[in-house]
Design a protein around this motif. Structure first.
Motif, PDB file in Angstrom:
ATOM      1  N   TYR A  88       0.912  -1.147  -0.101  1.00  0.00           N
ATOM      2  CA  TYR A  88      -0.273  -0.003  -0.070  1.00  0.00           C
ATOM      3  C   TYR A  88       0.818   1.330   0.209  1.00  0.00           C
ATOM      4  O   TYR A  88       1.904   1.363   0.954  1.00  0.00           O
ATOM      5  CB  TYR A  88      -0.865  -0.013   1.240  1.00  0.00           C
ATOM      6  CG  TYR A  88      -1.864  -1.088   1.134  1.00  0.00           C
ATOM      7  CD1 TYR A  88      -3.295  -0.840   0.460  1.00  0.00           C
ATOM      8  CD2 TYR A  88      -1.850  -2.097   2.031  1.00  0.00           C
ATOM      9  CE1 TYR A  88      -4.055  -1.719   0.552  1.00  0.00           C
ATOM     10  CE2 TYR A  88      -2.724  -3.129   1.873  1.00  0.00           C
ATOM     11  CZ  TYR A  88      -3.886  -3.080   1.126  1.00  0.00           C
ATOM     12  OH  TYR A  88      -4.907  -3.896   1.216  1.00  0.00           O
ATOM     13  N   ILE A  97      -4.143  -0.581  -3.913  1.00  0.00           N
ATOM     14  CA  ILE A  97      -2.904  -1.463  -3.861  1.00  0.00           C
ATOM     15  C   ILE A  97      -2.654  -1.763  -5.426  1.00  0.00           C
ATOM     16  O   ILE A  97      -1.354  -2.131  -5.595  1.00  0.00           O
ATOM     17  CB  ILE A  97      -3.294  -2.370  -2.892  1.00  0.00           C
ATOM     18  CG1 ILE A  97      -2.015  -3.159  -2.725  1.00  0.00           C
ATOM     19  CG2 ILE A  97      -4.294  -3.470  -3.693  1.00  0.00           C
ATOM     20  CD1 ILE A  97      -1.844  -4.241  -1.424  1.00  0.00           C
ATOM     21  N   LYS A 134      -2.879  -4.131   5.590  1.00  0.00           N
ATOM     22  CA  LYS A 134      -4.074  -3.566   5.716  1.00  0.00           C
ATOM     23  C   LYS A 134      -4.037  -2.852   7.123  1.00  0.00           C
ATOM     24  O   LYS A 134      -4.441  -1.642   7.263  1.00  0.00           O
ATOM     25  CB  LYS A 134      -5.258  -4.324   5.666  1.00  0.00           C
ATOM     26  CG  LYS A 134      -5.765  -4.679   4.203  1.00  0.00           C
ATOM     27  CD  LYS A 134      -7.031  -5.605   4.079  1.00  0.00           C
ATOM     28  CE  LYS A 134      -7.414  -5.809   2.728  1.00  0.00           C
ATOM     29  NZ  LYS A 134      -8.497  -6.568   2.575  1.00  0.00           N
ATOM     30  N   LEU A 172     -10.725  -0.368   2.540  1.00  0.00           N
ATOM     31  CA  LEU A 172      -9.823  -1.048   1.928  1.00  0.00           C
ATOM     32  C   LEU A 172     -10.514  -2.393   1.416  1.00  0.00           C
ATOM     33  O   LEU A 172     -10.006  -2.906   0.263  1.00  0.00           O
ATOM     34  CB  LEU A 172      -9.012  -1.652   3.076  1.00  0.00           C
ATOM     35  CG  LEU A 172      -7.901  -0.469   3.559  1.00  0.00           C
ATOM     36  CD1 LEU A 172      -7.161  -1.010   4.755  1.00  0.00           C
ATOM     37  CD2 LEU A 172      -6.978  -0.208   2.422  1.00  0.00           C
TER      38      LEU A 172
END
Length: 262
Positions: free
Chosen positions: A26, A88, A132, A250
């Motif tokens: 990320y 991502i 995450k 996310l």
């Protein structure tokens, strides 16, 4: 020497140290105002401790950054800083940090300066977050920072308005607990809980799909179309509720403006 020879000889000095963020990592950009203390205190007459005009300038700057070609899932601003979370799987600019840092700083500086009518410059850095949970922690960190800064600012300017010097006001709140600062404001008739949430938690930006009624000239009928819309959220939650909000963004994948281009 031919141009092609010069180009092949010297281009390497620009690109030899290009760094590309690895796949499945990320990226979060933090874009900060440069010398904004001087800009807001000496050059511009902004209200203290918070100014709606300044807030709106930052909001419009974030909206611009989320529509200028990058695949941004979530934007956030507090004070003079902006954070952007990229999808991502994005391959924009081949994930080169040099391009992200330079373009985002330039776009933010240009947009903010045009809106303000004065020079407002930003710098930019990229955080590379492997999980995450790291992304969630990052935005929780900035959300908590907004809360802490807001409480300090309200206490500081309350004291300054009571004719304390800058040094005296700073000393009064330095090292003091959250409870002490809340009580300090309460004694002056101010309940920190009653202040607007955008002052205490910042402002969030995310894409949502909305239904729009359109007209189909071929069938001569109204039709429902799905459009991407950028939501500006000035009622952000705190704590675990904010964690879950970021987690949901996310998990829900990528939704971008139709204006975005690689």
């Amino acid at each position: 020497m031919k141009f092609s020879d010069l180009d092949s000889k010297l281009r390497v000095y620009e690109t030899a140290h290009d760094f590309c963020v690895l796949p499945n990592v990320y990226m979060v950009a933090r874009i900060d105002g440069r010398s904004f203390t001087r800009l807001t205190k000496e050059k511009q007459n902004f209200e203290r401790p918070f100014d709606i005009k300044f807030r709106d300038l930052m909001i419009e700057t974030v909206k611009h950054l989320m529509n200028c070609g990058f695949e941004v899932i979530y934007g956030y601003t507090e004070s003079d800083e902006i954070s952007l979370l990229f999808d991502i799987n994005t391959t924009v600019f081949s994930r080169k940090t040099r391009k992200y840092n330079s373009i985002l700083a330039g776009e933010a500086s240009a947009k903010f300066s045009l809106l303000l009518g004065d020079i407002g410059a930003f710098d930019c850095r990229i955080s590379q977050l492997p999980r995450k949970e790291d992304v969630i922690d990052y935005f929780r960190w900035r959300n908590e920072d907004a809360h802490r800064n807001s409480l300090n600012a309200h206490c500081y300017w309350m004291l300054r308005n009571k004719n304390y010097t800058a040094k005296e006001a700073t000393k009064q709140i330095e090292g003091k607990s959250v409870a002490f600062k809340n009580e300090m404001l309460f004694k002056e008739g101010m309940n920190f809980n009653d202040f607007p949430k955008w002052q205490k938690r910042g402002v969030g930006f995310y894409w949502s799909e909305v239904e729009k009624v359109g007209f189909n000239p071929t069938t001569n009928q109204k039709e429902i179309a799905i459009r991407n819309e950028l939501k500006v959220d000035m009622e952000l939650p705190m704590g675990n509720e904010y964690n879950e909000m970021i987690r949901s963004l996310l998990q829900n994948g990528r939704v971008f403006s139709k204006n975005n281009k690689d």
